[in-house]
Each structure stands twice: as C-alpha cells, then as structure tokens.
Design an enzyme around this catalytic site. Structure first.
Site, PDB file in Angstrom:
ATOM      1  N   CYS A 204      10.761 -19.193  23.868  1.00  0.00           N
ATOM      2  CA  CYS A 204       9.601 -20.087  23.851  1.00  0.00           C
ATOM      3  C   CYS A 204      10.000 -21.488  23.379  1.00  0.00           C
ATOM      4  CB  CYS A 204       8.484 -19.462  23.008  1.00  0.00           C
ATOM      5  SG  CYS A 204       6.886 -20.276  23.229  1.00  0.00           S
TER       6      CYS A 204
ATOM      7  N   HIS B 172       7.953 -13.678  24.686  1.00  0.00           N
ATOM      8  CA  HIS B 172       8.410 -13.370  23.328  1.00  0.00           C
ATOM      9  C   HIS B 172       8.865 -11.924  23.177  1.00  0.00           C
ATOM     10  CE1 HIS B 172       7.036 -17.032  21.150  1.00  0.00           C
ATOM     11  NE2 HIS B 172       6.233 -17.137  22.183  1.00  0.00           N
TER      12      HIS B 172
ATOM     13  N   GLU C 281      10.550 -10.680  20.864  1.00  0.00           N
ATOM     14  CA  GLU C 281      10.494 -10.260  19.453  1.00  0.00           C
ATOM     15  C   GLU C 281       9.115  -9.724  19.077  1.00  0.00           C
ATOM     16  OE1 GLU C 281      10.090 -13.179  20.527  1.00  0.00           O
ATOM     17  OE2 GLU C 281       9.058 -14.524  19.124  1.00  0.00           O
TER      18      GLU C 281
END
Lengths: 233, 86
Positions: A87, A204, A206
């Site tokens: 990002c 994302h 994560e």
C-alpha cells in the site's frame, strides 16, 4: 535460525505493527526498523508497511522516499535483497524509483475498504514462490490512491517481462473492468522490478493471515517470503 | 537576492483526472453547460535566496523535478514572480 524480516516505521505508518505481527504469526523473526536510522539491523528482507508516511502531504510516498533509512533500502534492493512494499510502501517504492509506474487517486475518488480477489500472475518473486500463476487469493484493500498508472510503453514492457505480479479479478480469476476497484491500468494490483527482488502491491496481505479475523489470503505471501529468505541465507 | 517563483504541477495530458472530471460534472448544475476539459493541478509558490535569477531558476527546476512533481505522471511549469500578471 529463523529468518529476520524488518518492517520500517515512518511517521504516519499505521500497518507496521500488523506487518510485524504477520511475520511472527508465520514463523519469522520480526525486526522493527526506524525511518530515521541508517541501519537495517542485518535483516534478510525489508517490508515498507501501509499508512500515510509523513502525512503524504505532497503526494503519497513523496516525502518518505527521502527518509534516512531509504538510502539503506536502496542499497539493499540493488544488492538483490527482497523488499516488499504494501500500500503506502508500494507508493514509496514507486516514488523512490525502485518500482516502475505511479499510484494516483482512485477513479471513483472514493476511499475503498473491502476484501478483493487477486489473480497471481507470476511465481518469480520473493512473495509468490508458493503460488501458481492463475491462482486467486483474497486480500483486503484499503486505499484512496491506489490506481496504478503507467504509459503504454511501460505497460507493454511490464507485460513482456512478466513484471505484473497481481491483478484485481473476479473470484473465478477472470479479469475485467468490473473487477477493477480503482481504475488501475490493466487491473494491476502489484508489480515487481526488473530483477524481481522488489515487489509492491496495494492490497494488504498482513491483514489476511489470522483466521480469527478474516480471510487468510495473505498467508502464502509471507510463507513464500520466509521460504525465499531461508533459501537465500 | 530573493527571487519569487510559482510552480504549476499538472497531470500529464491523456491521464485520467478524476478530480477534474468531478469538477466538470458539477458545473452544469450551476448553469455552465458550456465547459469541457477540466483538469485539476497544484500551485506551489516559493521564494529562493540566490546570487542571480538564473541560478535561482535552475534550483527551482531541480526542486520541481526531484520533489514537487512526479515525472512519471506529472508535468510542471515554472513562472518567475515578475512574469506573473497581478
């Protein structure tokens, strides 16, 4: 010895903790790195996390690329070290010239926050070694400026060299404008550099490693990274 | 000497400008149905301390290339303050 994955904290980073946690969850050794230190603490890979570095006051990633730590990140990348920008981290890598193209305002002008299917386009990166081209992973996006922009020549080169890593797709893997949330050129969600060791993506991973929280489409990316680093060391 | 400059940063022609489109889309509601090609850019004003105007401008060129604009998607134009119409 487990692999040491560094995550840089810039002023305004907000997914640095999640990235550190994802590394730990997947069995790696998470190492916090500081934007103001010329020091990568001997890590095996570097992650530039999501957020709003330096407030993104001028353009997303424009100010962060001049942070002290970026000198070391640049040298590390030139030496073939694996670097992943997520990002805002992707935006920083583009501004730093470590990845081709640029990211600009979503076509809809709306901030987007939802889970999207991504089609994997290549296995030849540090974060996609465990995935096969054509495979679909579900990973959240949350961005206002994620529209990938590149001119015709660059787009042709990215396609020819296999530098497109992820595309926005339907759940069955088909790619079309309806599955493209932000108007990105060629539905591009992630790219790699010429050498293949630097990767950036808007979604994302994560945020998609913990089954208690939601989809786990991010797991194979971190597993691939840890495997890649283990093989390099 | 202090020299004033204005840097105009614009999206390269041909690139989608959603901000410009949004502005263009709202003008007809105010009665202007005769407008097309709206593009939104940035305007950055600054003063530079330098020995002469040429050196000041050369430095602003570098600032514009390295930080004020992203050459991948944007063009810039530098106006010296004395050239500006009040």
């Amino acid at each position: 010895m487990s692999s040491r994955i560094g995550v840089v904290t810039f002023p305004g980073s907000l997914d640095d903790r999640d990235a550190l946690r994802a590394v730990t969850t997947m069995g790696g050794d998470a190492v916090p790195l500081w934007h103001g230190a010329h020091d990568l603490r001997g890590v095996d890979a570097v992650i530039l996390p999501g957020g709003f570095s330096y407030g993104d006051y001028l353009r997303t990633g424009a100010l962060a690329r001049f942070a002290d730590v970026m000198d070391e990140v640049r040298d590390f990348a030139r030496g073939g070290g694996p670097v992943l920008g997520i990002c805002n981290g992707f935006q920083i890598l583009c501004e730093a010239g470590l990845l081709p193209g640029a990211l600009s305002r979503n076509a809809s002008l709306r901030f987007l926050c939802r889970t999207v299917p991504l089609r994997v386009e290549t296995s030849a990166t540090p974060v996609t070694g465990r995935l096969v081209p054509g495979e679909v992973v579900e990973i959240p996006i949350k961005h206002g400026e994620g529209r990938y922009v590149a001119d015709g020549d660059l787009l042709a080169r990215l396609e020819d060299e296999g530098q497109v890593v992820f595309r926005y797709a339907h759940a069955d893997g088909t790619v079309d404008e309806r599955a493209n949330p932000n108007g990105s050129a060629a539905s591009i969600a992630g790219v790699r550099n010429d050498a293949g060791n630097v990767v950036g993506l808007m979604p994302h991973p994560e945020h998609a490693v913990d089954p208690d929280v939601g989809p786990v489409g991010g797991q194979p990316l971190f597993a691939s990274l840890l495997e890649h680093v283990g093989a390099r060391v | 000497m202090r020299y004033g400059f204005e840097v105009l940063v614009s999206l390269k022609p041909g690139l989608l400008d959603p901000q410009g489109k949004a502005v263009e889309g709202s003008l007809p509601a105010l009665g202007w149905t005769n407008v097309a090609g709206v593009r939104v850019g940035k305007h950055i004003a600054l003063t530079v301390e330098a020995a002469d105007a040429a050196s000041a401008r050369a430095q602003v060129e570098q600032m514009a290339e390295r930080l004020l604009s992203n050459p991948v998607i944007e063009d810039f134009q530098i106006l010296a303050a004395e050239e500006l119409v009040e």
